[in-house]
Design a protein around this motif. Structure first.
Motif, short mmCIF file in Angstrom:
data_model
loop_
_atom_site.label_atom_id
_atom_site.label_comp_id
_atom_site.label_asym_id
_atom_site.label_seq_id
_atom_site.Cartn_x
_atom_site.Cartn_y
_atom_site.Cartn_z
N ARG A 51 0.88 -1.04 0.06
CA ARG A 51 -0.03 0.28 0.03
C ARG A 51 0.61 2.08 -0.34
O ARG A 51 0.33 1.98 -0.14
CB ARG A 51 -1.54 0.19 1.29
CG ARG A 51 -2.20 -0.85 1.21
CD ARG A 51 -3.04 -0.94 0.27
NE ARG A 51 -3.22 -2.19 -0.15
CZ ARG A 51 -4.72 -2.28 -1.81
NH1 ARG A 51 -4.37 -0.66 -1.95
NH2 ARG A 51 -5.06 -2.34 -1.82
N ASP A 124 -6.10 -1.30 -8.77
CA ASP A 124 -5.65 -2.16 -8.60
C ASP A 124 -6.48 -3.80 -8.00
O ASP A 124 -6.52 -4.82 -7.75
CB ASP A 124 -4.49 -2.14 -7.16
CG ASP A 124 -5.04 -2.56 -5.75
OD1 ASP A 124 -5.56 -3.24 -4.92
OD2 ASP A 124 -5.55 -0.99 -4.72
N ARG A 125 -8.09 -2.92 -7.14
CA ARG A 125 -8.95 -4.18 -7.01
C ARG A 125 -10.27 -3.34 -7.45
O ARG A 125 -10.45 -2.69 -8.29
CB ARG A 125 -9.12 -3.71 -5.43
CG ARG A 125 -8.24 -4.21 -4.40
CD ARG A 125 -8.41 -4.52 -2.72
NE ARG A 125 -7.69 -5.13 -1.72
CZ ARG A 125 -7.58 -5.04 -1.56
NH1 ARG A 125 -8.43 -4.82 0.19
NH2 ARG A 125 -6.25 -5.20 -0.78
N PRO A 178 -8.99 -9.28 -4.58
CA PRO A 178 -7.80 -10.18 -4.26
C PRO A 178 -8.26 -11.36 -4.05
O PRO A 178 -7.44 -12.51 -4.24
CB PRO A 178 -6.66 -9.51 -4.00
CG PRO A 178 -7.02 -8.35 -3.25
CD PRO A 178 -8.48 -8.32 -4.01
N ARG A 182 -7.84 -15.03 -5.70
CA ARG A 182 -6.42 -15.63 -5.29
C ARG A 182 -6.62 -17.09 -5.52
O ARG A 182 -5.91 -17.84 -5.57
CB ARG A 182 -5.32 -14.83 -4.56
CG ARG A 182 -5.14 -13.75 -5.37
CD ARG A 182 -3.94 -12.76 -3.96
NE ARG A 182 -3.54 -11.42 -4.86
CZ ARG A 182 -2.79 -10.40 -4.38
NH1 ARG A 182 -3.15 -10.61 -3.02
NH2 ARG A 182 -2.68 -9.43 -5.37
N ASN A 233 -0.43 -13.08 0.58
CA ASN A 233 0.11 -11.73 0.05
C ASN A 233 1.04 -12.34 1.33
O ASN A 233 1.02 -12.76 1.84
CB ASN A 233 -0.24 -10.56 0.28
CG ASN A 233 -0.57 -10.04 1.32
OD1 ASN A 233 -0.25 -10.97 2.69
ND2 ASN A 233 -0.59 -9.08 1.76
N ASP A 261 2.61 -11.14 -4.38
CA ASP A 261 3.35 -9.34 -3.90
C ASP A 261 3.86 -9.45 -5.15
O ASP A 261 4.78 -8.42 -5.30
CB ASP A 261 3.61 -9.08 -2.39
CG ASP A 261 1.83 -8.05 -2.65
OD1 ASP A 261 1.14 -8.58 -3.09
OD2 ASP A 261 1.40 -8.23 -1.36
O1 AHR Z 1 -4.42 -5.75 -3.36
C1 AHR Z 1 -3.91 -5.90 -3.21
C2 AHR Z 1 -3.52 -7.05 -2.38
O2 AHR Z 1 -4.36 -5.51 -1.12
C3 AHR Z 1 -1.72 -6.95 -2.02
O3 AHR Z 1 -1.52 -8.34 -2.76
C4 AHR Z 1 -1.57 -7.29 -0.70
O4 AHR Z 1 -0.64 -6.95 0.43
C5 AHR Z 1 -2.69 -5.60 -0.61
O5 AHR Z 1 -3.48 -5.30 1.07
#
Ligand code: AHR
Length: 326
Positions: A51, A124-125, A178, A182, A233, A261
């Motif tokens: 982060r 990212d998410r 994730p 995952r 992670n 990661d």
């Molecule tokens: O969204 C990505 C994830 O969020 C990462 O793998 C993790 O480390 C983070 O908190």
């Protein structure tokens, strides 16, 4: 996209009442072409290197581009992240970069920005695709393919173990994309390709090092025959290494540790022989995220999903790659 009569009536009522002109239904709000923008970045939390690296990348790029950045940190609370986005809307940002902590609770934030005429880029998410759509409710998603990350780690684990062993899984934040993806990528691959690799237990460590350590401690006590730890992670993987050592076992010897990661501590743990492998998930979003915003402002069409390429680290390349890890 089908425009219902009710929606049409609502739109004309809004227009008649002199409210802001809304974008056509199903369309992402437009962005005016400008040299610099006032942008919001709604971060989920700041409790791990991933982060921190992501935030630094966004801040650096905003500075480079001369954009004013309204930065918020939701401190691990989806409710606060929704409030953070609402505050950005009230502050009149031109564009919002959102890293939604969880898939469902952030839907109201996406919809509120759309209603306010502010385009959102998910970085990212992602959010639940049945409730909000890229290219309609928000501009696009840019990030890693989390399912593929899980698959790559599973394939590596199968090769390394010869398809035999007993796994415990440390999951990420419950309800986050994730963690969901995952898990799916890894579990499905193991099930399909390695029936003799048994998944003994799976529990959330919330993507945090200490929580990962605590959960691993409990699971290792319940399952002393564990031979593999898969963590969603690196932070949880490093927590698990501490738990394995505390249990008097050898990480990398008695128990194989694999994760995702590619943070520096994990790449170092591979070099030290304590970890087997980690699939990279790059946190360096700044250049790509801002490039997408500027392209959109210039009228370019943005694809709904933009996938970041990820590297893979194990003993074959960890030493060479260490300097490039975050
Ligand atoms: O969204 C990505 C994830 O969020 C990462 O793998 C993790 O480390 C983070 O908190």
């Amino acid at each position: 996209m089908l425009i219902t009569r009710r929606k049409l009536l609502a739109a004309s009522a809004a227009g008649a009442a002199g409210l802001a002109i809304l974008p056509a239904f199903g369309e992402v709000p437009p962005l005016k072409k400008k040299d610099t923008y006032k942008v919001g970045f709604a971060q989920t939390e700041s409790n791990n290197p991933w982060r921190l690296a992501q935030t630094a990348s966004m801040q650096d790029e905003a500075k480079k581009r001369g954009c004013q950045l309204v930065y918020t940190d939701a401190a691990g609370s989806a409710a606060k992240q929704v409030a953070d986005v609402n505050s950005m809307i009230a502050q009149g940002v031109d564009f919002i970069f959102l890293a939604p902590r969880e898939e469902k609770p952030l839907i109201p934030a996406v919809m509120a920005a759309k209603k306010a005429g502010i385009p959102v880029l998910l970085i990212d998410r992602s959010v639940d695709p049945s409730l909000a759509k890229a290219g309609e409710d928000y501009l696009a998603f840019v990030g890693s393919n989390f399912i593929e990350e899980g698959q790559r780690v599973a394939d590596w684990t199968i090769k390394k173990t010869g398809g035999k062993g007993k796994i415990i899984e440390l999951e990420g934040t419950i309800g986050s994309s994730p963690a969901n993806d995952r898990k799916k990528g890894f579990d499905d691959t193991i099930k399909a390709k390695a029936p003799d690799l048994a998944l003994l237990a799976s529990q959330s460590g919330d993507f945090a090092r200490d929580k990962g350590r605590q959960v691993a401690e409990t699971l290792l006590q319940a399952h002393p025959d564990t031979t593999v730890v898969y963590a969603h992670n690196d932070e949880m993987a490093i927590g698990a290494i501490a738990a394995i050592e505390a249990a008097g076992k050898k990480p990398g010897g008695d128990i194989l540790v694999v994760s995702i990661d590619g943070e520096k501590d994990a790449v170092q743990a591979i070099i030290d022989g304590k970890m087997g492998a980690t699939c990279e998930c790059s946190p360096r979003f700044g250049p790509k995220a801002f490039e997408i915003m500027y392209k959109y402002g210039s009228g370019e069409k943005i694809p709904p999903v933009i996938i970041n390429p990820d590297r893979f680290f194990d003993a074959s390349n960890a030493k060479d790659m260490l300097a490039t890890a975050f």
